[in-house]
Each structure stands twice: as C-alpha cells, then as structure tokens.
Design a protein around this motif. Structure first.
Motif, mmCIF file in Angstrom:
data_model
loop_
_atom_site.group_PDB
_atom_site.id
_atom_site.type_symbol
_atom_site.label_atom_id
_atom_site.label_comp_id
_atom_site.label_asym_id
_atom_site.label_seq_id
_atom_site.Cartn_x
_atom_site.Cartn_y
_atom_site.Cartn_z
ATOM 1 N N UNK A 288 0.835 -1.195 0.000
ATOM 2 C CA UNK A 288 0.000 0.000 0.000
ATOM 3 C C UNK A 288 0.877 1.255 0.000
ATOM 4 N N UNK A 289 0.379 2.320 -0.612
ATOM 5 C CA UNK A 289 1.045 3.617 -0.533
ATOM 6 C C UNK A 289 0.515 4.341 0.705
ATOM 7 N N UNK A 290 1.415 4.797 1.568
ATOM 8 C CA UNK A 290 0.982 5.470 2.792
ATOM 9 C C UNK A 290 0.331 6.809 2.437
ATOM 10 N N UNK A 291 -0.827 7.104 3.013
ATOM 11 C CA UNK A 291 -1.488 8.379 2.721
ATOM 12 C C UNK A 291 -0.755 9.542 3.372
ATOM 13 N N UNK A 292 -1.010 10.742 2.850
ATOM 14 C CA UNK A 292 -0.446 11.959 3.418
ATOM 15 C C UNK A 292 -1.416 12.546 4.438
ATOM 16 N N UNK A 293 -0.943 13.361 5.363
ATOM 17 C CA UNK A 293 -1.859 13.988 6.326
ATOM 18 C C UNK A 293 -2.892 14.866 5.626
ATOM 19 N N UNK A 294 -4.006 15.089 6.294
ATOM 20 C CA UNK A 294 -5.071 15.948 5.779
ATOM 21 C C UNK A 294 -4.513 17.296 5.362
ATOM 22 N N UNK A 295 -4.859 17.743 4.178
ATOM 23 C CA UNK A 295 -4.455 19.070 3.721
ATOM 24 C C UNK A 295 -3.130 19.102 2.987
ATOM 25 N N UNK A 296 -2.456 17.965 2.883
ATOM 26 C CA UNK A 296 -1.184 17.930 2.162
ATOM 27 C C UNK A 296 -1.406 17.228 0.823
ATOM 28 N N UNK A 297 -1.030 17.901 -0.250
ATOM 29 C CA UNK A 297 -1.222 17.335 -1.580
ATOM 30 C C UNK A 297 0.074 16.694 -2.080
ATOM 31 N N UNK A 298 -0.088 15.650 -2.883
ATOM 32 C CA UNK A 298 1.082 14.971 -3.447
ATOM 33 C C UNK A 298 1.909 15.934 -4.296
ATOM 34 N N UNK A 299 1.223 16.879 -4.950
ATOM 35 C CA UNK A 299 1.966 17.836 -5.787
ATOM 36 C C UNK A 299 2.938 18.662 -4.954
ATOM 37 N N UNK A 300 2.577 18.964 -3.695
ATOM 38 C CA UNK A 300 3.482 19.723 -2.820
ATOM 39 C C UNK A 300 4.706 18.880 -2.483
ATOM 40 N N UNK B 9 -10.345 -1.100 3.714
ATOM 41 C CA UNK B 9 -9.833 -2.262 3.005
ATOM 42 C C UNK B 9 -9.764 -1.931 1.519
ATOM 43 N N UNK B 10 -8.730 -2.420 0.890
ATOM 44 C CA UNK B 10 -8.622 -2.312 -0.572
ATOM 45 C C UNK B 10 -8.977 -3.679 -1.115
ATOM 46 N N UNK B 11 -10.066 -3.733 -1.870
ATOM 47 C CA UNK B 11 -10.555 -5.033 -2.330
ATOM 48 C C UNK B 11 -10.817 -5.011 -3.827
ATOM 49 N N UNK B 12 -10.903 -6.198 -4.395
ATOM 50 C CA UNK B 12 -11.238 -6.321 -5.817
ATOM 51 C C UNK B 12 -12.716 -5.987 -6.007
ATOM 52 N N UNK B 13 -13.007 -5.088 -6.930
ATOM 53 C CA UNK B 13 -14.402 -4.704 -7.172
ATOM 54 C C UNK B 13 -15.245 -5.915 -7.568
ATOM 55 N N UNK B 35 -3.066 3.932 -3.694
ATOM 56 C CA UNK B 35 -2.391 3.235 -4.792
ATOM 57 C C UNK B 35 -1.368 4.125 -5.489
ATOM 58 N N UNK B 36 -1.213 5.350 -4.990
ATOM 59 C CA UNK B 36 -0.204 6.231 -5.568
ATOM 60 C C UNK B 36 -0.614 6.852 -6.873
ATOM 61 N N UNK B 37 -1.923 6.828 -7.172
ATOM 62 C CA UNK B 37 -2.360 7.462 -8.419
ATOM 63 C C UNK B 37 -2.174 8.960 -8.273
ATOM 64 N N UNK B 42 2.651 9.720 -15.109
ATOM 65 C CA UNK B 42 2.229 9.030 -16.323
ATOM 66 C C UNK B 42 1.584 7.691 -15.991
ATOM 67 N N UNK B 43 2.072 7.048 -14.923
ATOM 68 C CA UNK B 43 1.636 5.695 -14.612
ATOM 69 C C UNK B 43 0.404 5.723 -13.729
ATOM 70 N N UNK B 44 -0.626 4.964 -14.077
ATOM 71 C CA UNK B 44 -1.808 4.935 -13.221
ATOM 72 C C UNK B 44 -1.502 4.232 -11.901
ATOM 73 N N UNK B 45 -2.334 4.488 -10.910
ATOM 74 C CA UNK B 45 -2.117 3.878 -9.610
ATOM 75 C C UNK B 45 -2.328 2.379 -9.643
ATOM 76 N N UNK B 46 -1.674 1.689 -8.715
ATOM 77 C CA UNK B 46 -1.856 0.245 -8.618
ATOM 78 C C UNK B 46 -1.531 -0.199 -7.200
#
Lengths: 372, 160
Positions: A288-300, B9-13, B35-37, B42-46
């Motif tokens: 999984x990709x860890x989420x950022x805190x509320x109010x922080x954008x990936x672009x920043x 939870x991240x699950x298969x639709x 998923x890092x989207x 350029x690359x979609x999230x996964x």
C-alpha cells in the motif's frame, strides 16, 4: 457638452424643438445615470427558451419577456415573448460553421439591441391637416445573430455626456445551434465557449445600508440554500457568509465578530506554514502507498515544497505458538510499504513460506525554513 | 478475536477479495491515495501484491480496486488477504496461497478475477468461471505471475 434644459417664458411661442428638448433631456439624463452606475446586461427575464417544433424536427426558440440595459444606458424592454427566427438565422449567416462531422452548427450568439421605430402620426400638423411626420418613437427591440467569438468582443463606450444612442449596442441573451440539414434550431444555451449571458450589475465604490444591514446574494429570492454575505451592524458588527434557510435567516458557514473572532463550523484548509508539522499515523499492509496527512497534496511533495519523514515498525501478527520473524519493513520513494516476514514453528522446526505483513507507521510532513 | 475497529480495506471490485488494509483513525483515504495514483504521473495507480518467497509482484490496476471503510477485527489488518468483502462485511475466506500451488475448481459461473503480470504490464481479466469451474487460462505472452480470486474461494498469488 454639459446638459442644456429648455426654459419657457410667458407669451413665448413654443416650437416643436422646445418640447422635444424636454423629452431628450430626461432620456439622456436617465441613460447617463444608468450607464455610469450600472454595467450592461440582462436585469430580468429575456431567457432563450426552446420547444419542440410541430411537426418535427427541431425546436422553436423564443426570447422571453424581460428588461436589459445596454452599454449606452439605453433600456431594452421586451413586453411579450419574441420568436427567434431560423429563417433570419440562415439569411444573416448563409454559411455557418458546423461541428466536426456534423450538420449541426457550433454555438452562435443571439443578441438583442435597441431600435427606434417611428410610429405613424395620428394627429395633423394643424387641426384640419393630415398627418405627415411621426409624432412618437417606439423604442423597440430587435434580435441579431452574431458570429462565434462575437459574444466577447468589446463595444465602443460613448463619451461621458452622451445620451442613449441609436441602439446599436448589443446585449447577449443566449446561444443557438442550427441543423443545416433542415434549417431548424436544435438547441439553446445561456453559456457557450466560456461566455455566459451577462446580468446587469452595479458600479459603486460604496454600498451603504440603510437599516444597519447589507446583504449580497446571487439570486433575487432568499430561498432555501441560496448563499449570501451579510454585513450587520448589530451587536457591534459582524460579517457572515452562509446559506439561507428559507425563513429569512442565514445558516452561518463563516462568521467574523466585532472582536475579530472567526467562527467556521467546517474545516479550515490553508497552505502549510514553515515550522508546522502535519502528522498521520496508523497501520498499513504490504504493497500500500501510505497516505499523506489531511491538507497535504502529493503535488506539494513532488515539488519539494514540503518534506516528508516516514517511520515504520513491523506489526507482529498473532500466529499462536509460532513466531513471526520480520525480514523487511520499509517504504520506498513512493511511500509504498515493503513489509514481509517468515512464520516459524520452533516446536516442529518448520517454516511456512514468507508472508506479507503489516506495519505501524508515522508520516510527518513539514515545511522547510523559507518555505510557504 | 480482537475487538472491532474501523479501517479501510482495498478489495477487488469484481469478487470482493481484500488485498490490503489501512487503519488511520477517523480518516478515510481514497483508493487514489492508497495506490499512488497521481494526476501528474504518467503511470496509473496500482496496488502491488507481493509473491512471497520471490522478489516478484503482481501490480493490480486501480480500475480493479475499491477502498471502503468498514468495521473489522485486527486480524484483517494482520492478514487482509485471507478475507473478502461480502455484503458490506469482511468475511474470512481462508489462507491465501502464495508462490506455487494449484487452484482447485470453483462453482461454474461464479465471478473470477485474474491479473496476469508480465515484465512490462499487468493484464486484468474480469469474467466468470467456465463450465468446469476453472478460471481463464489464456495467459498473455511473457506473463510470469498471476493473482487469481473467485467467489467462494481464497486468494492465489502464484507463478504463471
């Protein structure tokens, strides 16, 4: 030139020009006041509406009754609904631009403008003579089609002392599309190509209330859900933004009181300041990709405007009498979790295959000194 | 079983199989965040699903996934790939099978997801088990690993 008003003396013989000057004086004065204190546009009504043609195909288009002011200060009054003619369209624009691979045109602007129409005289010059010249002018309204792009063209503003002009200023009331295959309109809209039908506005450096309260809202009626800004002198003064409840009161979404206290029932989002740290923590599974805190954008993060620190600790699953031995627990540059280990049964000295696992994490986002 | 908690939870639709779980208090991160989207990438999230015992992964595309915040036990956080979302509940579907192994037939007509992983891309297939209860076997050229999940069965992350 400054305005000149007629003056009458006892016993003087009045000419037609003297009486006409009386009317012109008032008309010019009204136009100047309108032009200098308002922006041109639709004040009420004048919507473009459509109705299915009988027989099909296409739609009949009509400008509804209403009132507008043009950029010269001239009023445009439409007392009854006015049909928009597709014959006029094809006559004015014989080769319209169509959409790609279609017989339907792009959006064409529809304007109204003033038209001075002389009314046939009903009285004679002298009592026994027949009428020869008009004695009234009908300040009529006429429809005109523009070309794509015309809706945003600047029009010539008259000099400060000028009257209302002859009616050449065009006020946008909507857009139409026509099917060139049958010569009938197919659709109407009030917004096209980034241009919306303008509403008449107010030019003012000061808006002063009369009863200690000034309200600005985007719709004439204070129905449920209509947003408004209210400056109120009551209780020392306040500024409130909120939504109308339908009973004349405002449900506040933001209030500033006379002490400078800001009250916001919702969340306040702002650019993170230097020296502040935003935090999110929790548990996440491998991959999984860890989420950022509320109010922080990936672009920043991508731009380097903020710094991200991540701490991860392997989470030990409940494996009964066996042992879980973590092998890897980290995040990569995408903050994607890499966490896995091995479950070992020491009583039998057996080992299950490696298994993905979870980690507890802490993500800290800070702004470096000198950042915003 | 540990006390209930709320987590995403991240699950298969298509089949509901849980592939990952995240608990961040009251927050409800989106599938894009998990998923890092990124609109600028350029690359979609996964979601990257590990093939344990190897250095390989199956990248499950974001279009196959959904994130939902549900009540669950801490077991789901520790071993999410042993669960599936069924009617808004997280249910145990048995141990996942990793690395090597065979996939037993399921019930014909049940929903199945297969995600094939090649060196260059992942190729998802949403369909139903065939008349013999087997998942699709039309492996894309170059596929090295696959993730298989079907209704009523556990998760398989195996060599192709």
């Amino acid at each position: 030139m400054s305005p000149i008003r007629p003056v009458f003396n006892d016993g003087a013989i009045l000419g037609a020009a003297d009486l006409t000057a009386l009317g012109v004086l008032d008309r010019d004065r009204d136009a100047r006041a309108t032009r200098h204190l308002h922006t041109p546009g639709v004040a009420s009504g004048l919507e473009l509406t459509k109705r299915d043609r009988v027989p099909p195909p296409g739609v009949d288009v009509t400008v509804q009754p209403g009132f507008a002011i043009d950029g010269t200060g001239r009023e445009l009054v439409l007392r009854t609904a006015l049909p928009v003619s597709d014959d006029q369209f094809t006559g004015d624009i014989p080769n319209p631009v169509t959409q790609e691979a279609s017989t339907v045109t792009v959006w064409y602007p529809v304007f109204i403008h003033g038209l001075d129409a002389p009314v046939e005289a009903t009285n004679g010059v002298m009592g026994c003579q027949t009428a020869t010249r008009p004695t009234r002018i009908d300040e009529d309204v006429e429809i005109e089609f523009g070309r794509p792009g015309d809706a945003s063209i600047e029009q010539t503003v008259p000099p400060p002392d000028a009257g209302p002009g002859e009616g050449s200023w065009r006020v946008l009331v909507g857009f139409v599309q026509l099917d060139t295959a049958n010569g009938h309109f197919v659709d109407v809209t009030s917004t096209a190509d980034g241009v919306t039908v303008p509403t008449a506005g107010v030019r003012a450096g000061l808006v002063a209330g009369q009863a200690g309260r000034v309200e600005i809202r985007p719709k004439p009626d204070a129905t449920v859900g209509v947003p408004a800004v209210v400056v109120d002198a009551d209780k020392g003064g306040s500024l409130t933004f909120g939504l109308h409840s339908g009973t004349g009161t405002l449900s506040p979404l933001m209030t500033v009181d006379s002490s400078g206290n800001l009250t916001v029932p919702g969340a306040v989002k702002s650019v993170q300041q230097a020296g502040t740290v935003r935090v999110i923590s929790g548990t996440a599974f491998d991959g999984t990709v860890l989420p950022l805190p509320e109010g922080v954008e990936q672009t920043a993060v991508d731009s380097g405007a903020v710094q991200v620190s991540v701490f991860v600790t392997p989470r030990l699953p409940d494996v009964g009498t066996k042992r879980f031995i973590p092998a890897e627990c980290r995040v990569d540059s995408d903050r994607r979790v890499h966490c896995w280990g091995t479950v070992v049964d020491f009583s039998a000295l057996t080992q299950r295959p490696d298994v993905p696992a979870s980690c507890d994490f802490l993500v800290l986002v800070s702004v470096p000194e000198g950042g915003s | 079983m540990a006390s209930a908690l709320y987590a995403s939870v991240i699950s298969l639709k298509h089949t509901g199989h849980v592939l990952s779980a995240v608990a961040v208090g009251e927050a409800e991160p989106t599938i894009e965040q998990l998923t890092g989207k990124n609109d600028t990438a350029d690359e979609p999230g996964h979601l990257r699903v590990r093939v344990p015992g190897t250095a390989n992964f199956v990248n499950v595309p974001i279009d196959e996934l959904e994130a939902r915040r549900l009540a669950m036990s801490s077991d789901v956080l520790d071993r999410p790939q042993e669960f599936a979302v069924v009617d808004d509940n997280v249910q145990d579907v048995g141990d996942a099978t990793y690395g090597t192994g065979s996939i037993p037939p399921g019930t014909a007509g049940k929903k199945v997801v297969v995600v094939w992983q090649t060196p260059d891309e992942s190729v998802p297939v949403d369909t139903v088990l065939d008349g013999s209860g087997n998942p699709p076997s039309n492996k894309p050229a170059g596929a090295t690993h696959k993730l298989v999940a079907y209704e009523g069965g556990s998760l398989y992350v195996l060599g192709a």
